[in-house]
Design a protein around this motif. Structure first.
Motif, PDB file in Angstrom:
ATOM      1  N   GLN A 188      64.047 -64.280 -19.894  1.00 19.01           N
ATOM      2  CA  GLN A 188      64.352 -63.460 -21.139  1.00 19.01           C
ATOM      3  C   GLN A 188      64.138 -61.966 -20.784  1.00 19.01           C
ATOM      4  O   GLN A 188      63.006 -61.910 -20.525  1.00 19.01           O
ATOM      5  N   ASP A 189      64.722 -60.889 -21.148  1.00 17.42           N
ATOM      6  CA  ASP A 189      64.424 -59.531 -20.820  1.00 17.42           C
ATOM      7  C   ASP A 189      63.302 -59.154 -21.796  1.00 17.42           C
ATOM      8  O   ASP A 189      63.503 -59.439 -23.047  1.00 17.42           O
ATOM      9  N   ILE A 190      62.366 -58.557 -21.340  1.00 24.18           N
ATOM     10  CA  ILE A 190      61.160 -58.088 -22.285  1.00 24.18           C
ATOM     11  C   ILE A 190      61.024 -56.684 -22.172  1.00 24.18           C
ATOM     12  O   ILE A 190      60.195 -56.124 -22.935  1.00 24.18           O
ATOM     13  N   GLN A 191      62.120 -55.877 -21.304  1.00 25.48           N
ATOM     14  CA  GLN A 191      61.585 -54.312 -21.470  1.00 25.48           C
ATOM     15  C   GLN A 191      62.006 -53.685 -22.741  1.00 25.48           C
ATOM     16  O   GLN A 191      61.223 -52.763 -22.954  1.00 25.48           O
ATOM     17  N   SER A 192      62.602 -54.189 -23.721  1.00 31.70           N
ATOM     18  CA  SER A 192      62.846 -53.653 -24.997  1.00 31.70           C
ATOM     19  C   SER A 192      61.709 -53.942 -25.896  1.00 31.70           C
ATOM     20  O   SER A 192      61.731 -53.383 -26.959  1.00 31.70           O
ATOM     21  N   LEU A 193      60.889 -55.020 -25.645  1.00 28.16           N
ATOM     22  CA  LEU A 193      59.625 -55.312 -26.261  1.00 28.16           C
ATOM     23  C   LEU A 193      58.661 -54.413 -26.273  1.00 28.16           C
ATOM     24  O   LEU A 193      58.116 -53.762 -25.248  1.00 28.16           O
ATOM     25  N   PRO A 194      57.954 -53.888 -27.575  1.00 30.35           N
ATOM     26  CA  PRO A 194      56.756 -53.145 -27.599  1.00 30.35           C
ATOM     27  C   PRO A 194      55.559 -53.819 -26.869  1.00 30.35           C
ATOM     28  O   PRO A 194      55.765 -55.221 -26.899  1.00 30.35           O
ATOM     29  N   PRO A 195      54.543 -53.331 -26.325  1.00 26.65           N
ATOM     30  CA  PRO A 195      53.460 -53.816 -25.691  1.00 26.65           C
ATOM     31  C   PRO A 195      52.882 -55.013 -26.397  1.00 26.65           C
ATOM     32  O   PRO A 195      52.697 -56.086 -25.984  1.00 26.65           O
TER      33      PRO A 195
ATOM     34  N   SER B 152      57.363 -47.121 -19.408  1.00 26.29           N
ATOM     35  CA  SER B 152      58.887 -47.578 -19.455  1.00 26.29           C
ATOM     36  C   SER B 152      59.515 -47.429 -18.101  1.00 26.29           C
ATOM     37  O   SER B 152      59.659 -46.274 -17.457  1.00 26.29           O
ATOM     38  N   ALA B 153      60.069 -48.365 -17.665  1.00 24.17           N
ATOM     39  CA  ALA B 153      60.948 -48.302 -16.310  1.00 24.17           C
ATOM     40  C   ALA B 153      62.223 -47.481 -16.351  1.00 24.17           C
ATOM     41  O   ALA B 153      62.988 -47.278 -17.454  1.00 24.17           O
ATOM     42  N   GLY B 154      62.313 -46.612 -15.436  1.00 29.41           N
ATOM     43  CA  GLY B 154      63.560 -45.802 -15.367  1.00 29.41           C
ATOM     44  C   GLY B 154      64.884 -46.737 -15.002  1.00 29.41           C
ATOM     45  O   GLY B 154      66.147 -46.490 -15.468  1.00 29.41           O
ATOM     46  N   SER B 155      64.552 -47.847 -14.423  1.00 31.88           N
ATOM     47  CA  SER B 155      65.634 -48.714 -14.091  1.00 31.88           C
ATOM     48  C   SER B 155      65.207 -50.030 -13.614  1.00 31.88           C
ATOM     49  O   SER B 155      63.986 -50.233 -13.356  1.00 31.88           O
ATOM     50  N   GLY B 156      65.966 -50.942 -13.456  1.00 31.05           N
ATOM     51  CA  GLY B 156      65.609 -52.331 -12.787  1.00 31.05           C
ATOM     52  C   GLY B 156      65.373 -53.452 -14.065  1.00 31.05           C
ATOM     53  O   GLY B 156      65.658 -52.935 -15.257  1.00 31.05           O
ATOM     54  N   SER B 157      64.783 -54.579 -13.692  1.00 30.09           N
ATOM     55  CA  SER B 157      64.826 -55.605 -14.824  1.00 30.09           C
ATOM     56  C   SER B 157      63.417 -56.159 -14.697  1.00 30.09           C
ATOM     57  O   SER B 157      62.867 -56.320 -13.754  1.00 30.09           O
ATOM     58  N   LEU B 158      63.218 -56.884 -15.965  1.00 35.76           N
ATOM     59  CA  LEU B 158      61.700 -57.202 -15.972  1.00 35.76           C
ATOM     60  C   LEU B 158      61.891 -58.426 -17.137  1.00 35.76           C
ATOM     61  O   LEU B 158      62.511 -58.149 -18.348  1.00 35.76           O
ATOM     62  N   ARG B 159      61.703 -59.522 -16.445  1.00 35.72           N
ATOM     63  CA  ARG B 159      61.967 -60.873 -17.317  1.00 35.72           C
ATOM     64  C   ARG B 159      60.942 -61.638 -17.345  1.00 35.72           C
ATOM     65  O   ARG B 159      60.126 -61.960 -16.311  1.00 35.72           O
ATOM     66  N   TRP B 160      60.687 -62.390 -18.585  1.00 33.23           N
ATOM     67  CA  TRP B 160      59.686 -63.518 -18.642  1.00 33.23           C
ATOM     68  C   TRP B 160      60.765 -64.824 -19.050  1.00 33.23           C
ATOM     69  O   TRP B 160      61.192 -64.860 -19.943  1.00 33.23           O
ATOM     70  N   GLN B 161      60.252 -65.821 -18.314  1.00 35.86           N
ATOM     71  CA  GLN B 161      61.118 -67.201 -18.641  1.00 35.86           C
ATOM     72  C   GLN B 161      62.632 -66.901 -18.958  1.00 35.86           C
ATOM     73  O   GLN B 161      63.120 -67.129 -19.802  1.00 35.86           O
TER      74      GLN B 161
END
Length: 206
Positions: A63-70, A52-61
Motif C-alpha cells: 500500500q502506498d504510504i507517501q500521501s499519509l502524514p507522519p 517529501s520525496a520528489g519522485s519514486g514509490s514508498l509502500r508498506w504491505q
C-alpha cells in the motif's frame, strides 16, 4: 514489507537528488550504511514522512504510504537526539507511546513499569528528562518506541553516548522486537551495532 523504489529527494543547495531503492520484510533488520552525507538520515526521514520525496514509490504491505502524514504511517522513529518532552515525567513520556492523550489503562501502566525495568530505569518514573543523564534520556526514547509497537521501526544512531552494558541491553530489546515481526531500518556508524542487529545491508555512496 517496506519497499522503496527510486525514492528521491534533492536539497536546495545541491545539483542532483539522492535516490534510494530497497526493501525490508517484517522480522528483518536492514542496516543502511555509507559515508557521511550519502543520505542515510534522509532516507529515514522520507520513510517517516518528515521529508517529501520528489519522485519514486514508498509502500508498506503493498500500500502506498507517501500521501499519509507522519502520524498516520505505521512507523516509529528513534533518533540520536532523544526528542523527549522535558515538561513531562519519564512515565508520561513513555505513556505517549501508548496513547497520545495519556488515557492509560491499568494494563498500560503495568507495561510502562515493565519497560522501565527492562531498560534499567525503574525508580525514575517520576523524574523529568532534565533530571536524567544523556544515556538515560536515550533509554527513555528507545523504550517509548518499543511501547508504541508499530510494525516498522526506524533507528538513527540510537545508541550514541550509551555505556557498553546499556548498549547491549538495548540491542537485545531491539532483537526481541525484530524477532516478534517488526521490520527495522537501522542507521549506525558503529560496526558492532550493525553486526549485532542487521540481517541485510543497504550501502549508500556519497
Amino acid at each position: 514489507m517496506l519497499e522503496f523504489q527510486d525514492l528521491s529527494f534533492r536539497y536546495p543547495d545541491t545539483d542532483r537528488p539522492l535516490t534510494f531503492s530497497g526493501n525490508v520484510a517484517p522480522g528483518q533488520c536492514l542496516a543502511v550504511t555509507g559515508p557521511s552525507g550519502c543520505g542515510k538520515s534522509t532516507l529515514l526521514n522520507l520513510i517517516a514522512g518528515f521529508l517529501s520525496a520528489g519522485s519514486g514509490s514508498l509502500r508498506w504491505q503493498a500500500q502506498d504510504i507517501q500521501s499519509l502524514p507522519p502520524w498516520d504511517r505505521p512507523v516509529t522513529s528513534v533518533f540520536q537526539e532523544d526528542n523527549l518532552f522535558d515538561h513531562l515525567s519519564v512515565h508520561d513520556n513513555l505513556g505517549l507511546g501508548i496513547h497520545p492523550g495519556l488515557k492509560l489503562s491499568r494494563e498500560d501502566k503495568a507495561a510502562i513499569d515493565a519497560m522501565l525495568d527492562k531498560v534499567g530505569l525503574d525508580g525514575l518514573a517520576r523524574r523529568v528528562p532534565t533530571e536524567l543523564s544523556g544515556g538515560q534520556r536515550q533509554r527513555v526514547a528507545v523504550a517509548r518506541a518499543l511501547l508504541r509497537g508499530t510494525p516498522l521501526l526506524l533507528l538513527d544512531e540510537p545508541f550514541t553516548g550509551l555505556d557498553p552494558d546499556t548498549r547491549q541491553t538495548l540491542r537485545q530489546l531491539i532483537r526481541d522486537q525484530r524477532d516478534q515481526g517488526t521490520a527495522i531500518v537501522l542507521v549506525s556508524h558503529d560496526e558492532s551495532d550493525v553486526e549485532s542487529l542487521a540481517d541485510r545491508h543497504l550501502r549508500l555512496t556519497a
